[in-house]
Design a protein around this motif. Structure first.
Motif: not given
Length: 174
Positions: A130, A160, A164
């Motif tokens: 990530y 994302l 993460l």
């Protein structure tokens, strides 16, 4: 001697360096060139392959929590790849698929690396991928070369980043 060291440090902190692509970067900053649309598409496809690799690994060694997460992330990757395919075709770009997935390398180890050790490896691999993918998109958005891809990147970044944070938080709890 201190004067020489101070002078060198001063020069390094203010010098503009050139990498092999001709782009300028400042000392102490990311010296990786600004990625092109093809670089980003290739990187996102590699990230999708990584997610698929995690699913395969989780099927073999993961618990139900890991399997469920891996399925979800692989589905996210498939959706992302489908949208990327349209952008890729519009650009007429051929992505570089040489980058191999690190899922297998990140999650291989001794046969006894199941259970808690595997779970930690799973999340650590997620976090690293990530971070790499987010950094790629952030570098691209500094100087994008395609409007559709930059819009896609701006749309994907918050997703994302959230994933993460979830992976990092879960890894810390394990």
């Amino acid at each position: 001697m201190r004067i020489i060291v101070a002078t060198v440090l001063l020069l390094m902190s203010t010098a503009v360096l050139a990498d092999n692509s001709g782009e300028r970067t400042w000392a102490g900053h990311d010296s990786v060139r600004t990625p092109t649309a093809i670089d980003v598409i290739s990187g996102l496809y590699a990230f999708g392959r990584f997610q698929q690799g995690l699913l395969e690994s989780a099927d073999l060694r993961g618990n139900q929590e890991i399997k469920t997460l891996a399925i979800s992330r692989a589905e996210d990757a498939a959706k992302r790849d489908k949208a990327l395919k349209r952008i890729q075709q519009a650009i007429g770009a051929e992505p570089d698929v040489r980058k191999t997935s690190t899922a297998d390398a990140a999650l291989t180890g001794p046969d006894d690396s199941e259970g808690p050790a595997y779970v930690r490896q799973f999340y650590a691999a997620q976090v690293a991928e990530y971070e790499e993918t987010i950094a790629l998109l952030e570098r691209y958005l500094r100087a994008p070369d395609n409007d559709a891809l930059s819009a896609f990147a701006r749309e994907q970044l918050p997703i994302l980043r959230s994933q993460l944070r979830d992976a990092a938080r879960t890894m810390a709890d394990k």
